[in-house]
Scaffold this motif. Structure first.
Motif, PDB file in Angstrom:
ATOM      1  N   ALA A 123      -3.159   1.982   6.981  1.00 30.47           N
ATOM      2  CA  ALA A 123      -1.746   2.028   7.370  1.00 30.47           C
ATOM      3  C   ALA A 123      -1.597   2.306   8.860  1.00 30.47           C
ATOM      4  CB  ALA A 123      -1.006   3.088   6.562  1.00 30.47           C
ATOM      5  N   ALA A 124      -2.569   3.000   9.449  1.00 26.76           N
ATOM      6  CA  ALA A 124      -2.530   3.256  10.894  1.00 26.76           C
ATOM      7  C   ALA A 124      -2.805   1.992  11.693  1.00 26.76           C
ATOM      8  CB  ALA A 124      -3.553   4.329  11.261  1.00 26.76           C
ATOM      9  N   MET A 125      -3.194   0.904  11.003  1.00 30.29           N
ATOM     10  CA  MET A 125      -3.457  -0.375  11.665  1.00 30.29           C
ATOM     11  C   MET A 125      -2.455  -1.436  11.219  1.00 30.29           C
ATOM     12  SD  MET A 125      -7.656  -0.542  11.581  1.00 30.29           S
ATOM     13  CE  MET A 125      -7.882   0.100   9.922  1.00 30.29           C
ATOM     14  N   GLY A 126      -1.268  -1.024  10.859  1.00 30.55           N
ATOM     15  CA  GLY A 126      -0.259  -1.990  10.447  1.00 30.55           C
ATOM     16  C   GLY A 126      -0.435  -2.405   9.007  1.00 30.55           C
ATOM     17  N   SER A 127      -0.193  -3.682   8.732  1.00 33.14           N
ATOM     18  CA  SER A 127      -0.185  -4.163   7.355  1.00 33.14           C
ATOM     19  C   SER A 127      -1.522  -4.741   6.918  1.00 33.14           C
ATOM     20  CB  SER A 127       0.902  -5.232   7.182  1.00 33.14           C
ATOM     21  OG  SER A 127       0.655  -6.332   8.051  1.00 33.14           O
ATOM     22  N   LEU A 176       2.874   8.157   7.787  1.00 27.43           N
ATOM     23  CA  LEU A 176       1.720   7.722   8.579  1.00 27.43           C
ATOM     24  C   LEU A 176       1.006   8.946   9.137  1.00 27.43           C
ATOM     25  CD1 LEU A 176       3.512   4.746  10.342  1.00 27.43           C
ATOM     26  CD2 LEU A 176       1.868   4.593   8.475  1.00 27.43           C
ATOM     27  N   GLY A 177       0.154   9.517   8.313  1.00 27.57           N
ATOM     28  CA  GLY A 177      -0.520  10.754   8.684  1.00 27.57           C
ATOM     29  C   GLY A 177      -1.541  10.602   9.780  1.00 27.57           C
ATOM     30  N   PHE A 178      -1.996   9.369  10.072  1.00 30.71           N
ATOM     31  CA  PHE A 178      -3.012   9.169  11.099  1.00 30.71           C
ATOM     32  C   PHE A 178      -2.439   8.600  12.390  1.00 30.71           C
ATOM     33  CE2 PHE A 178      -5.983  10.040   7.816  1.00 30.71           C
ATOM     34  CZ  PHE A 178      -7.181  10.373   8.444  1.00 30.71           C
ATOM     35  N   VAL A 179      -1.124   8.572  12.508  1.00 32.65           N
ATOM     36  CA  VAL A 179      -0.479   8.075  13.728  1.00 32.65           C
ATOM     37  C   VAL A 179       0.208   9.254  14.402  1.00 32.65           C
ATOM     38  CG1 VAL A 179       1.158   6.431  14.692  1.00 32.65           C
ATOM     39  CG2 VAL A 179      -0.114   5.849  12.618  1.00 32.65           C
ATOM     40  N   ASN A 180      -0.054   9.458  15.696  1.00 30.36           N
ATOM     41  CA  ASN A 180       0.477  10.650  16.368  1.00 30.36           C
ATOM     42  C   ASN A 180       1.580  10.333  17.376  1.00 30.36           C
ATOM     43  OD1 ASN A 180      -0.898   9.548  18.527  1.00 30.36           O
ATOM     44  ND2 ASN A 180      -2.189  11.337  18.911  1.00 30.36           N
ATOM     45  N   ARG A 181       2.132   9.102  17.319  1.00 27.61           N
ATOM     46  CA  ARG A 181       3.251   8.748  18.189  1.00 27.61           C
ATOM     47  C   ARG A 181       4.366   8.161  17.333  1.00 27.61           C
ATOM     48  NH1 ARG A 181       3.043   4.730  21.206  1.00 27.61           N
ATOM     49  NH2 ARG A 181       4.300   5.450  22.951  1.00 27.61           N
ATOM     50  N   ALA A 182       5.577   8.681  17.520  1.00 25.06           N
ATOM     51  CA  ALA A 182       6.715   8.163  16.758  1.00 25.06           C
ATOM     52  C   ALA A 182       6.948   6.691  17.060  1.00 25.06           C
ATOM     53  CB  ALA A 182       7.967   8.981  17.075  1.00 25.06           C
ATOM     54  N   PHE A 209       5.213  11.811  10.248  1.00 29.33           N
ATOM     55  CA  PHE A 209       3.931  11.783  10.939  1.00 29.33           C
ATOM     56  C   PHE A 209       3.625  13.185  11.430  1.00 29.33           C
ATOM     57  CE2 PHE A 209       6.674  11.972  14.460  1.00 29.33           C
ATOM     58  CZ  PHE A 209       5.964  12.131  15.642  1.00 29.33           C
ATOM     59  N   ALA A 210       2.369  13.431  11.792  1.00 29.54           N
ATOM     60  CA  ALA A 210       1.962  14.747  12.305  1.00 29.54           C
ATOM     61  C   ALA A 210       2.232  14.769  13.804  1.00 29.54           C
ATOM     62  CB  ALA A 210       0.490  15.001  12.008  1.00 29.54           C
ATOM     63  N   LYS A 220       0.842  -1.178   0.000  1.00 33.26           N
ATOM     64  CA  LYS A 220       0.000   0.000   0.000  1.00 33.26           C
ATOM     65  C   LYS A 220       0.883   1.236   0.000  1.00 33.26           C
ATOM     66  CE  LYS A 220      -2.283  -0.492   3.895  1.00 33.26           C
ATOM     67  NZ  LYS A 220      -1.815  -1.604   4.684  1.00 33.26           N
ATOM     68  N   SER A 221       0.377   2.277  -0.615  1.00 31.76           N
ATOM     69  CA  SER A 221       1.081   3.549  -0.618  1.00 31.76           C
ATOM     70  C   SER A 221       0.359   4.475   0.340  1.00 31.76           C
ATOM     71  CB  SER A 221       1.097   4.146  -2.038  1.00 31.76           C
ATOM     72  OG  SER A 221       1.636   5.443  -2.035  1.00 31.76           O
ATOM     73  N   ALA A 222       0.876   4.606   1.538  1.00 35.94           N
ATOM     74  CA  ALA A 222       0.230   5.422   2.569  1.00 35.94           C
ATOM     75  C   ALA A 222       0.587   6.886   2.359  1.00 35.94           C
ATOM     76  CB  ALA A 222       0.649   4.955   3.954  1.00 35.94           C
ATOM     77  N   SER A 223       0.165   7.430   1.208  1.00 33.70           N
ATOM     78  CA  SER A 223       0.491   8.810   0.884  1.00 33.70           C
ATOM     79  C   SER A 223      -0.284   9.759   1.786  1.00 33.70           C
ATOM     80  CB  SER A 223       0.166   9.096  -0.587  1.00 33.70           C
ATOM     81  OG  SER A 223      -1.183   8.826  -0.861  1.00 33.70           O
ATOM     82  N   LEU A 224       0.320  10.899   2.067  1.00 34.96           N
ATOM     83  CA  LEU A 224      -0.311  11.890   2.930  1.00 34.96           C
ATOM     84  C   LEU A 224      -1.284  12.738   2.134  1.00 34.96           C
ATOM     85  CD1 LEU A 224       2.743  13.158   5.020  1.00 34.96           C
ATOM     86  CD2 LEU A 224       0.955  11.595   5.767  1.00 34.96           C
ATOM     87  N   SER A 225      -2.410  13.025   2.748  1.00 31.23           N
ATOM     88  CA  SER A 225      -3.360  13.948   2.143  1.00 31.23           C
ATOM     89  C   SER A 225      -2.765  15.352   2.142  1.00 31.23           C
ATOM     90  CB  SER A 225      -4.666  13.945   2.942  1.00 31.23           C
ATOM     91  OG  SER A 225      -5.497  15.022   2.552  1.00 31.23           O
TER      92      SER A 225
END
Length: 548
Positions: free
Chosen positions: A328-332, A424-430, A392-393, A67-72
């Motif tokens: 992508a925020a839920m792994g693979s 990973l735009g929907f994950v807020n922890r490194a 990430f944000a 998957k390509s977890a491209s950022l919006s």
């Protein structure tokens, strides 16, 4: 060459119908209420196959875990206010920075020393508007202005959902009147004093509004669809952001489910896919919602929720972009359409669940030739990675994009490092980003192989995403674990399938961020010519007397 492949494929399918005739006949008999199925019927099926001219390619590798977890683009657009009348509507899930689209502005006052902005945050109801920052300074929190010593701000008004009856005039009141309600949307109104002392650099263009996003539908709490509670898919007023002590509004599985169902304003679909609930496997989403909310041990002690979804997208983003960002925020894991119903597959260790077994007798063979199949032990080297990094944000930087770090494994066989970019735009922890990246790299290392073949009727028992084992003496396999990657019914009870290797080791870091990658994630390949020396043996003797 293509003609040769087609002829071979037709022969293989014809033979398959003959070889598996008893099984197919049994299946058809069951289907048609116990009616007998004659040999002539089976022959007619064969004739139909030839007439259609099916061509089967056994070399295609699917994209179940690619998957390509491209950022919006919305991730960047929200960092500064913009005055663009055609700006797309924003969709906010979880706790994050909202949109910053200026929909109205006016300079007013007898001395033209006042300035007002109406800033759209999201095209839906917001659970809460928590804080407003100008540049890096907190200026509004909990419904009140803060740090307003020079009186540069007249007021900030926060509206979680515009509706008839809650509109207020702003500015001079001649343009933005009480009838302006921004129905169905969350927004703020900021009133400034045009004063050089208060704003020596001018009115700030970077305004960050921290919100709790869209309330979500939770099928676990819908008593009309197998759950327990008052949630209803068709009634958005029953959706929630917080249920008890659980912030279900930050659950990426539920965010994806809500996006599939869609969000309506005045009865019209405002965003999302508008998928009928009957076309969604709610039991599957209940499972993944629970997986997301499980606790994970962190390196510094304590626990966090396994997966959270805190991000922003827009109505200009494609469905694929939004789906990939949330999965992508839920792994693979991956969203797929199985049997006409949307569901999530993969992404967690389900190796203890039901597993269908196959062997060489389940593969379709050709006349006078070995059973054809295609085994690709690994993909092209250029598509193999040993380094993962991305962005990430970062909440600590007011949701500016930042690097979450880098995960590396052993060198690749050719010695060339290859980087997998994982934004990973929907994950807020490194740390969570790194745990997800470990899963992706482990999949590259542990399960690179693809197996393609035509299977007989037994393949009816599996579908895309299911686990299965395959025993194949020609490869030395005894119950080798695979996951169904692709499945196509090429004729009644004859299936072309692509399987991908699977291993519980892929998910070794799924529940504990304290673990690190092993020193040798990529083991050497199997060499049948090598001999293992026997050592460490000792010889002892015992004498027994008086034995006849």
């Amino acid at each position: 060459m293509s003609k040769v492949v087609k002829v071979i494929a037709l022969v293989v399918i014809a033979v398959a119908v003959i070889v598996f005739a008893p099984q197919i006949a049994g299946f058809l008999a069951t289907t048609f209420g116990g009616a007998a199925v004659s040999a002539a019927t089976i022959a007619a099926i064969t004739s139909t196959i030839v007439g259609i001219g099916l061509s089967i390619g056994l070399t295609a590798i699917g994209t179940l875990f690619r998957k390509s977890a491209s950022l919006s683009q919305s991730m960047a657009d929200r960092l500064n206010t913009t005055v663009v009348p055609t700006a797309p509507r924003k969709i906010v899930f979880g706790r994050t920075g909202a949109g910053a689209d200026v929909r109205f502005f006016e300079t007013y006052g007898s001395k033209k020393d006042r300035y007002v902005q109406v800033i759209a945050l999201a095209s839906h109801k917001l659970n809460a508007i928590r804080e407003v920052y100008f540049e890096n300074d907190l200026r509004w929190s909990g419904g009140a202005l803060v740090n307003n010593t020079k009186s540069g701000l007249g007021y900030i008004r926060a509206v979680t959902e515009g509706a008839p009856g809650n509109g207020q005039a702003s500015g001079s009141g001649g343009y933005w009147t009480v009838a302006c309600t921004f129905t169905g949307c969350g927004y703020i109104v900021a009133d400034f004093k045009l004063d050089n002392e208060a704003w020596p650099q001018g009115i700030p263009s970077r305004i960050t509004t921290v919100v709790e996003g869209c309330p979500l539908y939770d099928p676990r709490q819908d008593s009309t669809r197998g759950g327990s509670g008052s949630h209803r898919a068709e009634d958005q007023s029953t959706w929630q952001f917080t249920s008890g002590s659980v912030e279900i509004g930050r659950n990426p599985a539920l965010a994806l489910l809500t996006y599939l169902i869609g969000y309506r304003i005045n009865g019209r679909l405002a965003w999302g896919m508008g998928v009928p609930v009957a076309s969604i496997d709610l039991d599957n989403f209940r499972l993944y919602a629970n997986i997301c909310e499980e606790r994970v041990a962190v390196a510094g002690g304590g626990t966090v929720q396994r997966y959270t979804g805190d991000g922003i997208v827009s109505t200009s983003d494609t469905f694929e972009t939004v789906i990939n960002a949330l999965t992508a925020a839920m792994g693979s894991c991956k969203l797929t359409d199985v049997g006409g119903r949307y569901c999530l597959i993969g992404g967690y260790d389900d190796s203890l669940g039901p597993i269908q077994s196959f062997d060489e007798n389940d593969l379709v063979g050709g006349i006078g030739s070995p059973t054809p199949y295609n085994w690709v032990p690994a993909g092209p080297t250029r598509e193999t990675y040993n380094v993962a990094r991305g962005r990430f944000a970062d909440p600590a930087q007011l949701y500016q994009l930042a690097d979450w770090g880098s995960i590396e494994t052993n060198d690749l066989p050719d010695g060339i490092p290859r980087v997998l970019t994982l934004d990973l735009g929907f994950v807020n922890r490194a740390e969570t980003c790194q745990r997800i990246a470990k899963q992706f790299l482990a999949r590259e290392a542990k399960t690179p192989g693809f197996f393609s073949a035509v299977f007989g009727p037994k393949a009816f028992a599996v579908q895309v995403g299911d686990l299965c084992t395959l025993s194949l003496p020609s490869q030395g396999w005894n119950n080798k674990l695979f996951r169904v990657q692709e499945q196509h019914e090429v004729h009644d009870m004859i299936y072309q399938m692509t399987l991908r290797e699977e291993s519980p080791e892929v998910y070794a870091w799924d529940k504990d961020e304290a673990l690190v990658l092993p020193s040798n994630l990529r083991p050497p390949g199997y060499d049948p010519s090598l001999l293992i020396a026997v050592d460490g043996l000792t010889v002892t003797s015992t004498t027994y007397q008086g034995v006849a």
